[in-house]
Motif scaffolding. Structure first.
Motif, mmCIF file in Angstrom:
data_model
loop_
_atom_site.group_PDB
_atom_site.id
_atom_site.type_symbol
_atom_site.label_atom_id
_atom_site.label_comp_id
_atom_site.label_asym_id
_atom_site.label_seq_id
_atom_site.Cartn_x
_atom_site.Cartn_y
_atom_site.Cartn_z
ATOM 1 N N ASP A 195 3.983 -31.331 -33.869
ATOM 2 C CA ASP A 195 3.653 -31.644 -31.789
ATOM 3 C C ASP A 195 2.654 -32.870 -32.569
ATOM 4 O OD1 ASP A 195 4.830 -29.587 -30.395
ATOM 5 O OD2 ASP A 195 2.921 -28.404 -30.541
ATOM 6 N N ILE A 196 1.965 -32.883 -33.756
ATOM 7 C CA ILE A 196 1.305 -34.550 -33.214
ATOM 8 C C ILE A 196 2.391 -35.391 -33.790
ATOM 9 C CG2 ILE A 196 -0.820 -35.533 -35.085
ATOM 10 C CD1 ILE A 196 -1.817 -32.617 -35.571
ATOM 11 N N SER A 197 3.025 -35.912 -34.925
ATOM 12 C CA SER A 197 4.125 -36.652 -35.104
ATOM 13 C C SER A 197 4.819 -36.861 -33.822
ATOM 14 C CB SER A 197 4.367 -36.171 -36.352
ATOM 15 O OG SER A 197 5.778 -35.059 -36.118
ATOM 16 N N ALA A 198 5.626 -35.976 -33.147
ATOM 17 C CA ALA A 198 6.327 -36.289 -32.176
ATOM 18 C C ALA A 198 5.422 -37.267 -30.917
ATOM 19 C CB ALA A 198 6.640 -34.876 -31.313
ATOM 20 N N THR A 199 3.958 -36.510 -30.787
ATOM 21 C CA THR A 199 3.144 -37.711 -29.604
ATOM 22 C C THR A 199 3.009 -38.759 -29.847
ATOM 23 O OG1 THR A 199 2.059 -35.393 -29.399
ATOM 24 C CG2 THR A 199 0.984 -37.407 -28.406
ATOM 25 N N LEU A 200 2.580 -39.371 -31.459
ATOM 26 C CA LEU A 200 2.688 -40.045 -31.810
ATOM 27 C C LEU A 200 3.775 -41.254 -31.852
ATOM 28 C CD1 LEU A 200 0.642 -39.450 -35.192
ATOM 29 C CD2 LEU A 200 -0.176 -40.922 -33.330
ATOM 30 N N VAL A 201 5.024 -40.689 -32.103
ATOM 31 C CA VAL A 201 6.249 -41.416 -32.135
ATOM 32 C C VAL A 201 6.318 -41.647 -31.034
ATOM 33 C CG1 VAL A 201 8.988 -41.383 -32.114
ATOM 34 C CG2 VAL A 201 7.735 -39.495 -33.266
ATOM 35 N N HIS A 202 6.396 -40.783 -29.378
ATOM 36 C CA HIS A 202 6.012 -41.436 -28.014
ATOM 37 C C HIS A 202 5.029 -42.511 -28.025
ATOM 38 C CE1 HIS A 202 8.934 -38.499 -26.948
ATOM 39 N NE2 HIS A 202 7.849 -37.134 -27.193
ATOM 40 N N LEU A 203 4.061 -42.313 -29.156
ATOM 41 C CA LEU A 203 3.154 -43.387 -28.785
ATOM 42 C C LEU A 203 3.731 -45.191 -28.736
ATOM 43 C CD1 LEU A 203 -0.379 -41.895 -29.900
ATOM 44 C CD2 LEU A 203 0.358 -42.898 -26.938
ATOM 45 N N TYR A 204 4.098 -44.911 -30.206
ATOM 46 C CA TYR A 204 4.773 -45.698 -31.092
ATOM 47 C C TYR A 204 6.032 -46.646 -29.483
ATOM 48 C CZ TYR A 204 1.945 -45.878 -35.741
ATOM 49 O OH TYR A 204 1.470 -45.214 -36.494
ATOM 50 N N ARG A 205 6.895 -45.835 -29.244
ATOM 51 C CA ARG A 205 8.215 -46.134 -28.854
ATOM 52 C C ARG A 205 7.339 -46.262 -27.814
ATOM 53 N NH1 ARG A 205 12.427 -42.389 -31.098
ATOM 54 N NH2 ARG A 205 12.545 -42.696 -33.582
ATOM 55 N N LEU B 260 -2.693 -35.918 -27.985
ATOM 56 C CA LEU B 260 -2.825 -36.125 -29.254
ATOM 57 C C LEU B 260 -3.940 -35.522 -29.615
ATOM 58 C CD1 LEU B 260 -1.686 -37.600 -32.038
ATOM 59 C CD2 LEU B 260 -2.333 -40.042 -31.006
ATOM 60 N N GLU B 261 -5.353 -35.781 -29.126
ATOM 61 C CA GLU B 261 -6.152 -35.417 -29.313
ATOM 62 C C GLU B 261 -6.465 -33.836 -29.782
ATOM 63 O OE1 GLU B 261 -9.404 -37.352 -27.240
ATOM 64 O OE2 GLU B 261 -8.644 -39.081 -27.582
ATOM 65 N N ARG B 262 -5.981 -32.753 -28.421
ATOM 66 C CA ARG B 262 -6.077 -31.943 -28.500
ATOM 67 C C ARG B 262 -5.169 -31.604 -29.587
ATOM 68 N NH1 ARG B 262 -4.531 -31.206 -23.842
ATOM 69 N NH2 ARG B 262 -2.066 -30.317 -24.177
ATOM 70 N N TYR B 263 -3.905 -31.294 -29.825
ATOM 71 C CA TYR B 263 -3.626 -31.326 -31.233
ATOM 72 C C TYR B 263 -3.199 -31.548 -32.456
ATOM 73 C CZ TYR B 263 0.871 -30.752 -27.250
ATOM 74 O OH TYR B 263 1.999 -30.864 -27.107
ATOM 75 N N VAL B 264 -4.256 -33.121 -32.560
ATOM 76 C CA VAL B 264 -5.057 -32.512 -33.929
ATOM 77 C C VAL B 264 -5.636 -32.029 -34.278
ATOM 78 C CG1 VAL B 264 -6.948 -34.705 -35.570
ATOM 79 C CG2 VAL B 264 -4.346 -35.376 -34.060
ATOM 80 N N THR B 265 -7.296 -31.136 -33.083
ATOM 81 C CA THR B 265 -7.393 -30.252 -33.030
ATOM 82 C C THR B 265 -7.866 -28.837 -33.139
ATOM 83 O OG1 THR B 265 -9.950 -32.154 -31.248
ATOM 84 C CG2 THR B 265 -9.902 -29.474 -31.557
ATOM 85 N N ASP B 266 -6.797 -28.596 -32.847
ATOM 86 C CA ASP B 266 -6.712 -27.457 -32.760
ATOM 87 C C ASP B 266 -5.732 -27.168 -33.697
ATOM 88 O OD1 ASP B 266 -6.663 -26.630 -30.413
ATOM 89 O OD2 ASP B 266 -4.431 -27.291 -29.716
ATOM 90 N N ALA B 267 -5.224 -28.278 -34.602
ATOM 91 C CA ALA B 267 -4.082 -27.874 -36.434
ATOM 92 C C ALA B 267 -5.326 -28.290 -37.222
ATOM 93 C CB ALA B 267 -3.257 -28.968 -36.434
ATOM 94 N N ALA B 268 -6.215 -28.992 -37.001
ATOM 95 C CA ALA B 268 -7.683 -29.236 -37.934
ATOM 96 C C ALA B 268 -7.907 -28.117 -37.999
ATOM 97 C CB ALA B 268 -8.877 -30.610 -37.568
#
Length: 446
Positions: free
Chosen positions: A234-244, A255-263
């Motif tokens: 989920d994190i990298s998928a969200t980042l791809v959308h942000l980059y593109r 993104l912030e929620r996915y990072v927090t959940d993973a950490a």
């Protein structure tokens, strides 16, 4: 004692990479496992962590069998009570998750090496008598059950109990309850099955349902057969959308929620961490892989930031928390800068393309021991798929290398990375993480 006692990182890497079977020959010889001395030495050095390592997702299945055998064959004399409790809990968990035939192999191996401690006896009898498919197991593995019971109880005691259970008038004697039935949750079932194990003739034909009882650990996670830009977590998928597609009021909170959940489900490191993030032009990629490598690298960086409060970021190209790829790959200079602040561990996150003074990183890394610098430096290799060809992406062969392409790789990577640190920092970090994981997975298995 093993000639070269294993460090945490060395032993953990061994568990991840070696999966040769735990062999038991029919000639009555002791079990054959080439890494027996390594396991015994690790158990003697750090028994609690040794057991807890079996909870790590990426540990090879046969290594869990070895850990169970070591836990059951070794004495627990002199071990602190809280550590003993952990060893018992891990043993109980492994008995609920490993395949039944592998567990019976461990029991037979314990007989070969004459290991019969109190915790060994309890584990064997409780497992056999309380197995949900005891009848099926008795039909299919009668000889193994008899050998295991006679080892746990003693041959004379086991055979005497079986004979007494065949005599109705003494089947409820105090001796039977003390010696045998106290280990069973369903004593009446045990009274029926144990005498049958000693009856002469061919075993009854039965199904193999006992093999299906245990839920494999870890339960298999689906990895995509066809890898795309957005199915690697989920994190990298969200980042791809942000980059593109640029910033978005919906994507940034996600993104912030996915990072927090993973950490929250990963180890927390209390030491000083230096993160070198390669955001040079090569990390952008092209075509269907555009921004995929940098997205996974940034995903790891964001997670590490939350897993370690005492960290310093050294960007190579780009800038900001979500850097736009640009510039050259000067990893060597970034490493020198990072080491000046004397971190406990350095993580270099890169796609492996060193296009600025190629070979500099290797030369700097090779020089560090000569300068007396012992800080662990780990190269974290960002990939698009598990099958990426890294032949031309190896900037330094002298540094430990950890590969990752999916978000599910983060647990193994962080455990490997943090285990490189001084034991005073790495052991508490890994112990706390694995103890929490033990509570979580035991709750699932109940």
């Amino acid at each position: 004692m093993y000639a070269n006692p294993p460090t945490l990182s060395r032993f953990y890497q061994h568990l991840l990479t070696r999966d040769s079977p735990f062999m038991l020959r029919r000639n009555g010889a002791p079990p054959q496992w080439s890494d027996a001395m390594l396991h015994q030495s690790a158990y003697q050095q750090y028994p609690e962590l040794y057991a807890l390592f079996s909870l790590a997702d990426a540990v090879q299945p046969w290594q869990r069998v070895r850990i169970l055998f070591q836990l059951l064959q070794a004495s627990r004399c002199g071990i602190a009570p809280e550590v003993r409790r952990t060893l018992s809990r891990v043993t109980d968990f492994l008995l609920k998750s490993l395949p039944a035939d592998h567990i019976l192999t461990v029991f037979l191996a314990l007989r070969r090496v004459r290991a019969n401690h109190k915790h060994t006896t309890r584990a064997i009898l409780a497992y056999i008598f309380n197995h949900p498919q005891l009848l099926s197991m008795a039909n299919c593995r009668r000889r193994a059950l008899v050998d295991s019971l006679e080892h746990a109880l003693g041959k004379n005691t086991a055979r005497g109990c079986a004979k007494m259970l065949s005599t109705p008038e003494i089947a409820d004697s105090a001796y039977l309850h003390r010696s045998l039935l106290r280990f069973a949750q369903n004593p009446e079932l045990v009274k029926q099955i144990v005498p049958q194990l000693y009856k002469k003739g061919s075993p009854h034909l039965g199904n193999s349902e006992y093999q299906l009882v245990h839920t494999p650990y870890p339960e298999p996670k689906e990895r995509p057969t066809t890898v795309t830009a957005t199915n690697r977590g989920d994190i990298s998928a969200t980042l791809v959308h942000l980059y593109r597609g640029g910033t978005s009021t919906a994507l940034q909170p996600a993104l912030e929620r996915y990072v927090t959940d993973a950490a929250n489900s990963l180890p927390q490191f209390k030491g000083k961490l230096a993160i070198i993030l390669d955001a040079s032009a090569s990390t952008q990629g092209y075509g269907s892989r555009e921004y995929c490598c940098i997205s996974q690298s940034v995903a790891l960086k964001l997670v590490l930031e939350q897993c370690c409060s005492n960290r310093q970021i050294y960007a190579v190209g780009g800038s900001g928390s979500i850097p736009q790829p640009n510039g050259n790959t000067d990893l060597a200079s970034a490493l020198v800068d990072a080491l000046e602040n004397q971190p406990d561990v350095v993580a270099i996150i890169s796609d492996g393309y060193e296009n600025h003074y190629s070979g500099d990183l290797a030369r700097v890394a090779a020089t560090l021991p000569q300068l007396g610098i012992e800080t662990p430096v780990v190269f974290c290799h960002s990939k698009f798929t598990n099958k990426d060809d890294l032949s031309w992406r190896q900037p330094t062969p002298v540094l430990p290398q950890l590969e990752f392409w999916h978000q599910d790789d983060f647990e193994s990577l962080l455990m490997s990375l943090f285990s490189q640190a001084n034991p005073s920092l790495s052991e508490p970090c890994l112990r706390e993480f694995l103890l929490k994981k033990l509570e979580r997975v035991r709750g699932i298995k109940q």
